[in-house]
Write a protein that holds these residues in place. Structure first.
Motif, PDB file in Angstrom:
ATOM      1  N   THR A  76      77.441  27.302  32.049  1.00 47.21           N
ATOM      2  CA  THR A  76      76.761  28.152  30.877  1.00 47.21           C
ATOM      3  C   THR A  76      75.259  28.502  31.506  1.00 47.21           C
ATOM      4  O   THR A  76      74.636  27.464  32.128  1.00 47.21           O
ATOM      5  N   PHE A  84      64.748  33.505  31.752  1.00 48.32           N
ATOM      6  CA  PHE A  84      64.154  32.332  31.418  1.00 48.32           C
ATOM      7  C   PHE A  84      62.528  32.390  31.690  1.00 48.32           C
ATOM      8  O   PHE A  84      61.852  32.157  30.335  1.00 48.32           O
ATOM      9  N   ARG A  92      72.727  27.846  29.530  1.00 45.81           N
ATOM     10  CA  ARG A  92      72.149  26.852  29.001  1.00 45.81           C
ATOM     11  C   ARG A  92      72.157  25.554  30.068  1.00 45.81           C
ATOM     12  O   ARG A  92      71.070  24.860  30.222  1.00 45.81           O
ATOM     13  N   GLN A  93      73.127  25.423  30.631  1.00 47.11           N
ATOM     14  CA  GLN A  93      73.240  24.437  31.755  1.00 47.11           C
ATOM     15  C   GLN A  93      72.330  24.819  32.855  1.00 47.11           C
ATOM     16  O   GLN A  93      71.647  23.589  33.343  1.00 47.11           O
ATOM     17  N   ILE A 122      69.572  26.464  32.838  1.00 53.62           N
ATOM     18  CA  ILE A 122      68.283  26.433  32.414  1.00 53.62           C
ATOM     19  C   ILE A 122      67.868  24.904  32.000  1.00 53.62           C
ATOM     20  O   ILE A 122      66.724  24.435  32.263  1.00 53.62           O
ATOM     21  N   GLY A 123      68.700  23.920  31.707  1.00 54.90           N
ATOM     22  CA  GLY A 123      68.541  22.844  31.395  1.00 54.90           C
ATOM     23  C   GLY A 123      68.137  22.057  32.562  1.00 54.90           C
ATOM     24  O   GLY A 123      67.130  21.150  32.458  1.00 54.90           O
TER      25      GLY A 123
END
Length: 231
Positions: free
Chosen positions: A112, A24, A114-115, A117-118
């Motif tokens: 995941t 990220f 994405r989770q 990074i969220g």
């Protein structure tokens, strides 16, 4: 500097989260650091040594000292409401236990990228809107004090002393090197920078702070101080 801790007794989980975060930040300009821990005891030792983190990914099912106990220690013993905590678990049944710890999120395994990074993006967003923090180092430890708790800075030989509502601390440096917002602080003397919110009275040659300390205003700063405090 955005500082992140990952605490999970499964080394593979720590590595997975760290790799996701590294990827990220390849597209971000912010500097960051990541520390990994495989027990609650290791993490608390660092926190007790005055290490500070902006975000902690914290496994609940840790052996001996579990994540809930670690979270409570951070909030109740260290009185740290600044650090964001994201709990990690294979279960989703801890809602009531976690309520008082005020976690930023609850990450259920398997998760995941994405989770992960969220949560990171949310913590970074909150940091921008939280109370402004003054950071400084003493030895290897990074210390943070909200601006609102700082009454004034003074200099002594090669050290800066930060005076707060609860005491004082010192670190090496020069007042001229401090990057402080002039909306909140004003220099009144070569040896003093004060927080304007604590000024209860000022004369042409001194200011009185709310703790009844009186500090001198040197001739060179009188015009600036008068304009700043009366604006």
């Amino acid at each position: 500097m955005f500082r992140i801790a990952i605490c999970d007794d499964n080394g593979a989980v720590c590595s997975a989260i760290e790799n996701i975060i590294d990827d990220f930040f390849k597209t971000e300009t912010m500097h960051y650091e990541i520390d990994g821990f495989q027990s609650g005891e290791e993490l608390l030792k660092e926190l007790d040594d005055h290490e500070k983190y902006d975000l902690i990914y914290l496994d609940i099912e840790l052996a001996r000292l579990n994540g809930v106990e670690v979270g409570r220690y951070i909030r109740e013993k260290l009185l740290d409401d600044y650090t964001q905590i994201a709990f990690i678990s294979a279960k989703s049944s801890y809602a009531l236990e976690l309520f008082q710890i005020r976690p930023i999120h609850f990450l259920v395994k398997p998760f995941t990228p994405r989770q992960v990074i969220g949560i990171l993006e949310k913590a970074m967003e909150l940091q921008e809107h939280q109370v402004k923090i003054f950071s400084y180092k003493t030895g290897k430890a990074e210390n943070r004090i909200p601006y609102k708790d700082i009454m004034y800075f003074s200099s002594e030989t090669k050290k800066i002393i930060v005076h707060t509502r609860n005491g004082s601390d010192s670190f090496y440096g020069k007042l001229s090197e401090l990057n402080l917002p002039d909306t909140e602080f004003v220099q009144i003397h070569k040896s003093f920078i004060i927080n304007k919110q604590y000024v209860t009275r000022f004369k042409f040659d001194s200011v009185l702070l709310s703790n009844n300390e009186e500090l001198p205003i040197s001739r060179a700063y009188r015009k600036t101080v008068r304009e700043n405090l009366m604006s």
